[in-house]
Design an enzyme around this catalytic site. Structure first.
Site, PDB file in Angstrom:
ATOM      1  N   SER A  76       7.732   2.232  37.276  1.00  0.00           N
ATOM      2  CA  SER A  76       8.696   1.424  36.717  1.00  0.00           C
ATOM      3  C   SER A  76       9.359   0.965  38.162  1.00  0.00           C
ATOM      4  O   SER A  76       8.678   0.181  38.697  1.00  0.00           O
ATOM      5  CB  SER A  76       9.481   2.341  35.804  1.00  0.00           C
ATOM      6  OG  SER A  76      10.294   1.578  35.068  1.00  0.00           O
ATOM      7  N   ASP A 119       3.617   0.072  25.817  1.00  0.00           N
ATOM      8  CA  ASP A 119       4.622   0.221  26.938  1.00  0.00           C
ATOM      9  C   ASP A 119       5.755  -0.404  25.991  1.00  0.00           C
ATOM     10  O   ASP A 119       5.619  -1.780  26.348  1.00  0.00           O
ATOM     11  CB  ASP A 119       4.535  -0.008  28.261  1.00  0.00           C
ATOM     12  CG  ASP A 119       5.458   0.215  29.313  1.00  0.00           C
ATOM     13  OD1 ASP A 119       6.720   0.334  28.723  1.00  0.00           O
ATOM     14  OD2 ASP A 119       5.174   0.570  30.417  1.00  0.00           O
ATOM     15  N   HIS A 142       5.395   3.960  27.988  1.00  0.00           N
ATOM     16  CA  HIS A 142       6.006   3.836  29.668  1.00  0.00           C
ATOM     17  C   HIS A 142       6.113   4.937  30.183  1.00  0.00           C
ATOM     18  O   HIS A 142       5.554   5.071  31.402  1.00  0.00           O
ATOM     19  CB  HIS A 142       7.223   3.142  29.267  1.00  0.00           C
ATOM     20  CG  HIS A 142       8.099   2.882  30.638  1.00  0.00           C
ATOM     21  ND1 HIS A 142       7.429   1.730  31.577  1.00  0.00           N
ATOM     22  CD2 HIS A 142       9.243   3.281  31.530  1.00  0.00           C
ATOM     23  CE1 HIS A 142       7.959   1.650  32.667  1.00  0.00           C
ATOM     24  NE2 HIS A 142       9.196   2.684  32.548  1.00  0.00           N
TER      25      HIS A 142
END
Length: 278
Positions: free
Chosen positions: A99, A229, A258
């Site tokens: 991320s 995601d 995610h």
């Protein structure tokens, strides 16, 4: 040394873990917002058992690092990693980022000293740009990130529960195997961080354009992304990032969320190992 602190040029104290033989190839893990190095437990233990030296730091403002009110942007994050790599004398390292940490990896690897980096991995990464702009029509509107800022600044105790129990791990999907422990651990990590640093970091992960970073990286890069995601939608991230990389490989996972490195650690670890040893 099993863990320690690095003091940066501006006086911030960066907490890091450094496990395994110092002669082994290093793997450096970069966590996402608003978490800490603890988010990589499943990967740290797996690769330590495989004989690697495993390293992870708490980004400034996060976890056990200083609760900085300045420097909470991508240039300083990358400078902190440059300082850490020098401090630990890392050579031929593999850098893995999730991320926001994926953005940090791209920003760092594009600036790293020759010989420091062997390979890189972007997991559910924010690269190349999350914010919707004229040049990036597939991005997310500013209002989404304003929602993150407002939830963080004024009601993070509840907001962080909602993010972890919902979209982050896909626990809001029908039939999801919900883990209360995983939700609690996400909340614990997020609440350890400095609220000002987390607020600032939203702009760092959403408004930083990593296009040029991706273009100049010449080491092999593995891009892993969940097709479900809900936090960093795949079409505007991984499927764009792979077009910009000179030496990139893309693997996508139907139904994965995610936070797949936690909920789907067995699959992710296997693919990471194959790339690292390949």
């Amino acid at each position: 040394m099993s863990s320690g602190y690095l003091t940066t040029n501006d006086g911030a104290q960066i907490f890091f873990k450094d496990w395994g033989s110092k002669t082994a190839q290093p793997i450096v893990f970069h966590h996402g917002w608003p978490l800490s190095s603890d988010d990589w437990d499943a990967q740290m233990m797996f690769f330590l058992a495989k004989g690697y030296r495993v390293i992870a730091h708490d980004r400034r403002g996060h976890g056990r690092s200083s609760q900085t009110d300045t420097g909470n942007e991508m240039d300083t994050y990358a400078a902190d990693v440059i300082a850490l790599a020098k401090h630990l004398d890392l050579k031929n390292a593999i850098h893995i980022g999730h991320s926001t940490g994926g953005g940090e990896v791209a920003h760092y690897v594009a600036r790293a000293e020759p010989g420091r980096v062997a390979k890189a991995v972007l997991v559910g990464a924010v690269t190349p740009l999350m914010l919707k702009t004229e040049a990036n029509p597939g991005g997310l509107p500013l209002e989404v990130f304003d929602g993150f800022r407002n939830g963080t600044a004024y009601n993070r105790a509840q907001f962080f529960r909602d993010v972890a129990a919902g979209p982050f791990y896909g626990f809001n999907r029908e039939g999801a195997q919900v883990s209360q422990g995983v939700i609690d651990n996400w909340w614990r990590q997020g609440m350890m961080a400095g609220v000002k640093a987390l607020y600032d970091c939203v702009a760092a992960f959403s408004e930083t354009d990593f296009t040029q970073d991706l273009k100049v990286i010449d080491v092999p890069v593995l891009v892993l992304h969940g097709e479900d995601d809900q936090v960093v939608p795949i079409d505007a991230s991984a499927r764009q990032a792979i077009k910009l990389l000179k030496n990139g490989t893309l693997i996508t996972y139907p139904g994965f969320p995610h936070g797949m490195a936690t909920t789907e650690a067995e699959t992710i670890n296997k693919d990471l190992l194959a790339f690292i040893e390949g």
